[in-house]
Design a protein around this motif. Structure first.
Motif, PDB file in Angstrom:
ATOM      1  N   UNK A 190       0.833  -1.200   0.000  1.00  0.00           N
ATOM      2  CA  UNK A 190       0.000   0.000   0.000  1.00  0.00           C
ATOM      3  C   UNK A 190       0.869   1.252   0.000  1.00  0.00           C
ATOM      4  N   UNK A 191       2.024   1.182   0.679  1.00  0.00           N
ATOM      5  CA  UNK A 191       2.951   2.324   0.695  1.00  0.00           C
ATOM      6  C   UNK A 191       4.396   1.855   0.868  1.00  0.00           C
ATOM      7  N   UNK A 192       4.680   1.072   1.905  1.00  0.00           N
ATOM      8  CA  UNK A 192       6.002   0.586   2.296  1.00  0.00           C
ATOM      9  C   UNK A 192       6.789   1.630   3.072  1.00  0.00           C
ATOM     10  N   UNK A 193       6.405   1.779   4.332  1.00  0.00           N
ATOM     11  CA  UNK A 193       7.140   2.677   5.226  1.00  0.00           C
ATOM     12  C   UNK A 193       8.569   2.212   5.437  1.00  0.00           C
ATOM     13  N   UNK A 194       8.789   0.896   5.429  1.00  0.00           N
ATOM     14  CA  UNK A 194      10.143   0.406   5.669  1.00  0.00           C
ATOM     15  C   UNK A 194      11.072   0.835   4.547  1.00  0.00           C
ATOM     16  N   UNK A 195      10.548   0.925   3.318  1.00  0.00           N
ATOM     17  CA  UNK A 195      11.365   1.425   2.214  1.00  0.00           C
ATOM     18  C   UNK A 195      11.704   2.888   2.441  1.00  0.00           C
ATOM     19  N   UNK A 196      10.742   3.649   2.914  1.00  0.00           N
ATOM     20  CA  UNK A 196      10.971   5.065   3.190  1.00  0.00           C
ATOM     21  C   UNK A 196      12.012   5.238   4.291  1.00  0.00           C
ATOM     22  N   UNK A 197      11.905   4.427   5.345  1.00  0.00           N
ATOM     23  CA  UNK A 197      12.859   4.514   6.456  1.00  0.00           C
ATOM     24  C   UNK A 197      14.249   4.088   6.011  1.00  0.00           C
ATOM     25  N   UNK A 198      14.316   3.098   5.140  1.00  0.00           N
ATOM     26  CA  UNK A 198      15.614   2.679   4.609  1.00  0.00           C
ATOM     27  C   UNK A 198      16.256   3.812   3.815  1.00  0.00           C
ATOM     28  N   UNK A 199      15.473   4.432   2.954  1.00  0.00           N
ATOM     29  CA  UNK A 199      16.000   5.535   2.156  1.00  0.00           C
ATOM     30  C   UNK A 199      16.484   6.687   3.005  1.00  0.00           C
ATOM     31  N   UNK A 200      15.764   6.984   4.087  1.00  0.00           N
ATOM     32  CA  UNK A 200      16.182   8.058   4.975  1.00  0.00           C
ATOM     33  C   UNK A 200      17.492   7.733   5.692  1.00  0.00           C
ATOM     34  N   UNK A 201      17.801   6.441   5.760  1.00  0.00           N
ATOM     35  CA  UNK A 201      19.050   6.023   6.394  1.00  0.00           C
ATOM     36  C   UNK A 201      20.173   5.813   5.383  1.00  0.00           C
ATOM     37  N   UNK A 202      19.982   6.343   4.170  1.00  0.00           N
ATOM     38  CA  UNK A 202      21.042   6.476   3.167  1.00  0.00           C
ATOM     39  C   UNK A 202      21.597   5.137   2.686  1.00  0.00           C
ATOM     40  N   UNK A 203      20.735   4.141   2.594  1.00  0.00           N
ATOM     41  CA  UNK A 203      21.175   2.864   2.059  1.00  0.00           C
ATOM     42  C   UNK A 203      21.122   2.888   0.536  1.00  0.00           C
ATOM     43  N   UNK A 204      21.756   1.900  -0.090  1.00  0.00           N
ATOM     44  CA  UNK A 204      21.555   1.656  -1.511  1.00  0.00           C
ATOM     45  C   UNK A 204      20.245   0.896  -1.638  1.00  0.00           C
ATOM     46  N   UNK A 205      19.265   1.485  -2.302  1.00  0.00           N
ATOM     47  CA  UNK A 205      17.930   0.896  -2.373  1.00  0.00           C
ATOM     48  C   UNK A 205      17.683   0.289  -3.744  1.00  0.00           C
ATOM     49  N   UNK A 206      17.237  -0.970  -3.743  1.00  0.00           N
ATOM     50  CA  UNK A 206      16.836  -1.666  -4.964  1.00  0.00           C
ATOM     51  C   UNK A 206      15.348  -1.939  -4.849  1.00  0.00           C
ATOM     52  N   UNK A 207      14.552  -1.341  -5.751  1.00  0.00           N
ATOM     53  CA  UNK A 207      13.094  -1.446  -5.667  1.00  0.00           C
ATOM     54  C   UNK A 207      12.536  -2.134  -6.909  1.00  0.00           C
ATOM     55  N   UNK A 208      11.302  -2.614  -6.765  1.00  0.00           N
ATOM     56  CA  UNK A 208      10.646  -3.393  -7.813  1.00  0.00           C
ATOM     57  C   UNK A 208      10.056  -2.486  -8.895  1.00  0.00           C
ATOM     58  N   UNK A 209      10.681  -2.465 -10.045  1.00  0.00           N
ATOM     59  CA  UNK A 209      10.202  -1.663 -11.171  1.00  0.00           C
ATOM     60  C   UNK A 209       8.801  -2.098 -11.614  1.00  0.00           C
ATOM     61  N   UNK A 210       8.508  -3.379 -11.498  1.00  0.00           N
ATOM     62  CA  UNK A 210       7.228  -3.916 -11.973  1.00  0.00           C
ATOM     63  C   UNK A 210       6.048  -3.492 -11.116  1.00  0.00           C
ATOM     64  N   UNK A 211       6.328  -2.867  -9.954  1.00  0.00           N
ATOM     65  CA  UNK A 211       5.240  -2.358  -9.102  1.00  0.00           C
ATOM     66  C   UNK A 211       5.247  -0.837  -9.214  1.00  0.00           C
ATOM     67  N   UNK A 212       4.455  -0.261 -10.135  1.00  0.00           N
ATOM     68  CA  UNK A 212       4.533   1.172 -10.460  1.00  0.00           C
ATOM     69  C   UNK A 212       4.417   2.126  -9.279  1.00  0.00           C
ATOM     70  N   UNK A 213       3.621   1.819  -8.228  1.00  0.00           N
ATOM     71  CA  UNK A 213       3.550   2.768  -7.108  1.00  0.00           C
ATOM     72  C   UNK A 213       4.894   3.105  -6.490  1.00  0.00           C
ATOM     73  N   UNK A 214       5.845   2.172  -6.524  1.00  0.00           N
ATOM     74  CA  UNK A 214       7.161   2.476  -5.962  1.00  0.00           C
ATOM     75  C   UNK A 214       7.817   3.644  -6.693  1.00  0.00           C
ATOM     76  N   UNK A 215       7.705   3.637  -8.007  1.00  0.00           N
ATOM     77  CA  UNK A 215       8.321   4.718  -8.787  1.00  0.00           C
ATOM     78  C   UNK A 215       7.608   6.045  -8.526  1.00  0.00           C
ATOM     79  N   UNK A 216       6.307   5.969  -8.255  1.00  0.00           N
ATOM     80  CA  UNK A 216       5.535   7.173  -7.950  1.00  0.00           C
ATOM     81  C   UNK A 216       5.882   7.707  -6.558  1.00  0.00           C
ATOM     82  N   UNK A 217       5.986   6.810  -5.590  1.00  0.00           N
ATOM     83  CA  UNK A 217       6.202   7.223  -4.196  1.00  0.00           C
ATOM     84  C   UNK A 217       7.642   7.664  -3.951  1.00  0.00           C
TER      85      UNK A 217
END
Length: 284
Positions: A165-192
């Motif tokens: 629905x959103x993925x707060x853990x992805x947001x928290x990971x990004x805020x902690x300056x990690x290298x993030x690999x996200x699922x291109x096939x799930x369009x909301x990730x690219x939007x969020x």
């Protein structure tokens, strides 16, 4: 010279200067770098600090944490395979699966299957860690603060989930300056989360053509490929993803410096490799 003693300083460059200033020969000047306390630097609780030390998590080049319930749609196997492929770039790895609320039914079967996949792809039991199997009070959940402590320590995050629905853990990971690999096939990730992540195709529960409920399936290899050929293509795909991660870990100077200092300037390393040996070295 002070009898039966070495002269200690903090960098090799200064050995001649220290020897001259104290009127001693350079061969009795030894280097002990200033260490930093991992627990303090990363704000770890006592329990997490013990966990990190016991599992030697801080010694790895690539540290990935994936906090999820063990639902099959989370595609934990993708994270396992990618981290396994990182080893082919001569990187040491630690993968921490924070498998909360996963104590019954198919979740147990899925965990057993994932353990088999990990071994098959080349991760040993020291390289993949299940928090549910670490402490009794971590069997079903972990405090959010402790998860964030592990996240601060990590430098890689892989999110291949087919639906969120959103993925707060992805947001928290990004805020902690990690290298993030996200699922291109799930369009909301690219939007969020925007363009500043590595996007890779991992299938999804959304029809990528119209954005509606459905399926987008990424196939590794041609349709008529044999199972062996498909596995080879899949391995190549995940190795390609791992190569993107490895390139960032080595070419981004701040990340490379962080890895170096975490591995070689912590209390344990300095004591065991620089200070403790002095107690057993005889003066010539």
């Amino acid at each position: 010279p002070f009898p039966n003693s070495f002269y200690i300083f903090f960098n090799h460059y200064s050995i001649p200067r220290i020897a001259e200033n104290f009127g001693v020969s350079e061969d009795i000047v030894r280097i002990v770098h200033h260490p930093s306390d991992i627990k303090s630097v990363f704000g770890l609780s006592e329990k997490v600090a013990k966990f990190v030390k016991d599992k030697k998590i801080h010694t790895a080049d690539a540290i990935c944490i994936y906090p999820i319930r063990l639902d099959r749609g989370k595609q934990v196997e993708v994270v396992i395979k990618t981290m396994a492929m990182l080893k082919t770039f001569n990187l040491s790895v630690k993968l921490i699966i924070v498998d909360f609320h996963s104590t019954g039914g198919d979740k147990i079967d899925y965990r057993d299957e994932l353990k088999t996949i990990a071994i098959d792809w080349g991760l040993n039991r020291d390289e993949i860690i299940w928090t549910s199997e670490t402490y009794d009070d971590w069997a079903s959940e972990i405090d959010h603060d402790d998860v964030m402590g592990l996240m601060r320590l990590s430098n890689v995050f892989i999110m291949p989930s087919v639906s969120e629905s959103y993925s707060l853990i992805t947001q928290e990971a990004g805020m902690n300056k990690v290298i993030a690999v996200l699922n291109f096939d799930f369009p909301p990730f690219r939007d969020i989360f925007g363009p500043n992540a590595i996007y890779r195709k991992f299938s999804s529960a959304v029809d990528i053509m119209n954005g509606m409920d459905g399926n987008t399936t990424t196939e590794y290899g041609p349709n008529k490929a044999s199972p062996e050929e498909r596995k080879m293509h899949e391995k190549n795909y995940h190795r390609e993803t791992a190569g993107m991660i490895a390139a960032k870990l080595s070419s981004y100077k701040d990340l490379a410096l962080s890895i170096f200092l975490r591995k070689y300037r912590n209390l344990d390393h300095i004591f065991k490799t620089e200070l403790e040996p002095l107690f057993f070295e005889e003066l010539k």
